[in-house]
Design a protein around this motif. Sequence first.
Motif, PDB file in Angstrom:
ATOM      1  N   ALA A 170       0.835  -1.205   0.000  1.00 53.31           N
ATOM      2  CA  ALA A 170       0.000   0.000   0.000  1.00 53.31           C
ATOM      3  C   ALA A 170       0.867   1.252   0.000  1.00 53.31           C
ATOM      4  N   ASP A 171       1.906   1.264   0.825  1.00 49.72           N
ATOM      5  CA  ASP A 171       2.803   2.418   0.894  1.00 49.72           C
ATOM      6  C   ASP A 171       3.556   2.612  -0.428  1.00 49.72           C
ATOM      7  N   ASN A 172       3.878   1.496  -1.072  1.00 50.36           N
ATOM      8  CA  ASN A 172       4.685   1.530  -2.284  1.00 50.36           C
ATOM      9  C   ASN A 172       3.980   2.246  -3.433  1.00 50.36           C
ATOM     10  N   VAL A 173       2.653   2.093  -3.504  1.00 44.12           N
ATOM     11  CA  VAL A 173       1.914   2.678  -4.636  1.00 44.12           C
ATOM     12  C   VAL A 173       1.084   3.895  -4.235  1.00 44.12           C
ATOM     13  N   ALA A 174       1.199   4.329  -2.990  1.00 45.42           N
ATOM     14  CA  ALA A 174       0.454   5.504  -2.545  1.00 45.42           C
ATOM     15  C   ALA A 174       0.848   6.721  -3.389  1.00 45.42           C
ATOM     16  N   GLU A 175      -0.166   7.386  -3.939  1.00 45.30           N
ATOM     17  CA  GLU A 175       0.032   8.594  -4.760  1.00 45.30           C
ATOM     18  C   GLU A 175       0.887   8.326  -5.993  1.00 45.30           C
ATOM     19  N   ALA A 176       0.868   7.084  -6.476  1.00 44.13           N
ATOM     20  CA  ALA A 176       1.661   6.741  -7.665  1.00 44.13           C
ATOM     21  C   ALA A 176       0.930   7.081  -8.965  1.00 44.13           C
ATOM     22  N   PHE A 177      -0.383   7.327  -8.887  1.00 45.36           N
ATOM     23  CA  PHE A 177      -1.189   7.541 -10.092  1.00 45.36           C
ATOM     24  C   PHE A 177      -1.831   8.929 -10.101  1.00 45.36           C
ATOM     25  N   GLU A 178      -2.030   9.442 -11.307  1.00 46.55           N
ATOM     26  CA  GLU A 178      -2.737  10.704 -11.495  1.00 46.55           C
ATOM     27  C   GLU A 178      -3.683  10.583 -12.680  1.00 46.55           C
ATOM     28  N   LEU A 179      -4.749  11.388 -12.646  1.00 42.50           N
ATOM     29  CA  LEU A 179      -5.683  11.431 -13.756  1.00 42.50           C
ATOM     30  C   LEU A 179      -5.119  12.275 -14.892  1.00 42.50           C
ATOM     31  N   ARG A 180      -5.469  11.900 -16.119  1.00 43.92           N
ATOM     32  CA  ARG A 180      -5.085  12.664 -17.297  1.00 43.92           C
ATOM     33  C   ARG A 180      -6.356  13.076 -18.054  1.00 43.92           C
ATOM     34  N   ASP A 181      -6.632  12.417 -19.165  1.00 41.21           N
ATOM     35  CA  ASP A 181      -7.790  12.743 -19.999  1.00 41.21           C
ATOM     36  C   ASP A 181      -9.004  11.976 -19.479  1.00 41.21           C
ATOM     37  N   THR A 182      -9.914  12.658 -18.805  1.00 45.31           N
ATOM     38  CA  THR A 182     -11.039  11.976 -18.153  1.00 45.31           C
ATOM     39  C   THR A 182     -12.395  12.226 -18.810  1.00 45.31           C
ATOM     40  N   VAL A 183     -12.477  13.219 -19.698  1.00 41.73           N
ATOM     41  CA  VAL A 183     -13.766  13.568 -20.308  1.00 41.73           C
ATOM     42  C   VAL A 183     -14.375  12.363 -21.029  1.00 41.73           C
ATOM     43  N   CYS A 184     -13.530  11.549 -21.633  1.00 39.24           N
ATOM     44  CA  CYS A 184     -13.996  10.420 -22.433  1.00 39.24           C
ATOM     45  C   CYS A 184     -14.654   9.326 -21.599  1.00 39.24           C
ATOM     46  N   VAL A 185     -14.492   9.360 -20.262  1.00 40.51           N
ATOM     47  CA  VAL A 185     -15.079   8.307 -19.429  1.00 40.51           C
ATOM     48  C   VAL A 185     -16.069   8.854 -18.401  1.00 40.51           C
ATOM     49  N   GLU A 186     -16.382  10.127 -18.470  1.00 44.35           N
ATOM     50  CA  GLU A 186     -17.368  10.675 -17.539  1.00 44.35           C
ATOM     51  C   GLU A 186     -18.719   9.986 -17.740  1.00 44.35           C
ATOM     52  N   GLY A 187     -19.319   9.554 -16.632  1.00 46.39           N
ATOM     53  CA  GLY A 187     -20.607   8.871 -16.696  1.00 46.39           C
ATOM     54  C   GLY A 187     -20.541   7.445 -17.210  1.00 46.39           C
ATOM     55  N   CYS A 188     -19.337   6.895 -17.336  1.00 49.73           N
ATOM     56  CA  CYS A 188     -19.162   5.548 -17.903  1.00 49.73           C
ATOM     57  C   CYS A 188     -18.945   4.494 -16.820  1.00 49.73           C
ATOM     58  N   HIS A 189     -19.234   3.256 -17.206  1.00 50.16           N
ATOM     59  CA  HIS A 189     -18.873   2.095 -16.390  1.00 50.16           C
ATOM     60  C   HIS A 189     -17.571   1.564 -16.973  1.00 50.16           C
ATOM     61  N   VAL A 190     -16.460   1.758 -16.263  1.00 58.15           N
ATOM     62  CA  VAL A 190     -15.150   1.382 -16.784  1.00 58.15           C
ATOM     63  C   VAL A 190     -14.664   0.101 -16.118  1.00 58.15           C
ATOM     64  N   LEU A 191     -13.848  -0.631 -16.860  1.00 56.65           N
ATOM     65  CA  LEU A 191     -13.251  -1.866 -16.350  1.00 56.65           C
ATOM     66  C   LEU A 191     -11.760  -1.628 -16.178  1.00 56.65           C
ATOM     67  N   LEU A 192     -11.305  -1.550 -14.935  1.00 55.38           N
ATOM     68  CA  LEU A 192      -9.895  -1.372 -14.615  1.00 55.38           C
ATOM     69  C   LEU A 192      -9.207  -2.736 -14.697  1.00 55.38           C
ATOM     70  N   VAL A 193      -8.161  -2.844 -15.508  1.00 55.60           N
ATOM     71  CA  VAL A 193      -7.535  -4.142 -15.790  1.00 55.60           C
ATOM     72  C   VAL A 193      -6.088  -4.167 -15.321  1.00 55.60           C
ATOM     73  N   ASP A 194      -5.730  -5.236 -14.604  1.00 59.62           N
ATOM     74  CA  ASP A 194      -4.345  -5.479 -14.201  1.00 59.62           C
ATOM     75  C   ASP A 194      -4.024  -6.946 -14.427  1.00 59.62           C
ATOM     76  N   ASP A 195      -2.744  -7.312 -14.305  1.00 58.92           N
ATOM     77  CA  ASP A 195      -2.380  -8.715 -14.532  1.00 58.92           C
ATOM     78  C   ASP A 195      -2.773  -9.591 -13.347  1.00 58.92           C
ATOM     79  N   VAL A 196      -2.403  -9.163 -12.125  1.00 56.53           N
ATOM     80  CA  VAL A 196      -2.778  -9.922 -10.933  1.00 56.53           C
ATOM     81  C   VAL A 196      -3.274  -8.968  -9.847  1.00 56.53           C
ATOM     82  N   VAL A 197      -4.136  -9.472  -8.986  1.00 58.05           N
ATOM     83  CA  VAL A 197      -4.564  -8.751  -7.794  1.00 58.05           C
ATOM     84  C   VAL A 197      -4.199  -9.614  -6.604  1.00 58.05           C
ATOM     85  N   ILE A 198      -3.316  -9.096  -5.742  1.00 60.73           N
ATOM     86  CA  ILE A 198      -2.853  -9.861  -4.588  1.00 60.73           C
ATOM     87  C   ILE A 198      -3.353  -9.221  -3.294  1.00 60.73           C
TER      88      ILE A 198
END
Length: 229
Positions: A170-198
Amino acid sequence: MTLFTSSIFSSFFRLLYPRACVVCGDVLVDGEPFLCSACLSGLPLNEGVDEEADEALANDLGVGYLYWLFRYDRASDFHKLVYAIKYRSNRELGVWAGKMLGERMQDDRGIDCVIPVPLHPEREKERGFNQAFMIGMGIASVLGVRVESGVLSRVVNTPSQTGLERGQRADNVAEAFELRDTVCVEGCHVLLVDDVVISGATIRACMIELSKIKGVRVSVACLGKSGSI
């Protein structure tokens, strides 16, 4: 090169360098793309949605659904499937496995697009590709939805999560991500995809950002899911 010559060359190449199962290493026969029939039948598959984890993530983060392909255990040889995608640059395997997961998502619950968990630009340059993007491409091709890879950006080049405890992850990835172009997904149901969830640490860090988007709903998909979440 004629089609006949090309066929002969391909057969000769396969004879010298036979394709091997990414799990057990046995030589593959025709009709076995990446896993031999024995390993494919032994893959600890899920039917697509883990209700227990789904409930936990929903209460904690507002995640709609968690889709996963197989039970991930580093003590099992099946972890080599993910390893081959990430560290042996097997892009085609990533797409194939993504399609396999997509086909098991019988009810896509109105998903509008796929968002791959991003790599830091330096890591992606080093690896040559983002494995989550390849998996997401496979899923999206089955569901008939678009891939939006410009929504999230990884701004901190964090060390690998491998070998870290839950709190350290949790500490390792804290604040590791930021939003960029979000207009294209406003009001959408998005599927966040990763290789593994541990531990779910990466998903949580991404969700903190995605939850800021107007009207967005998020579900999660991964190839391997650990029993710890």
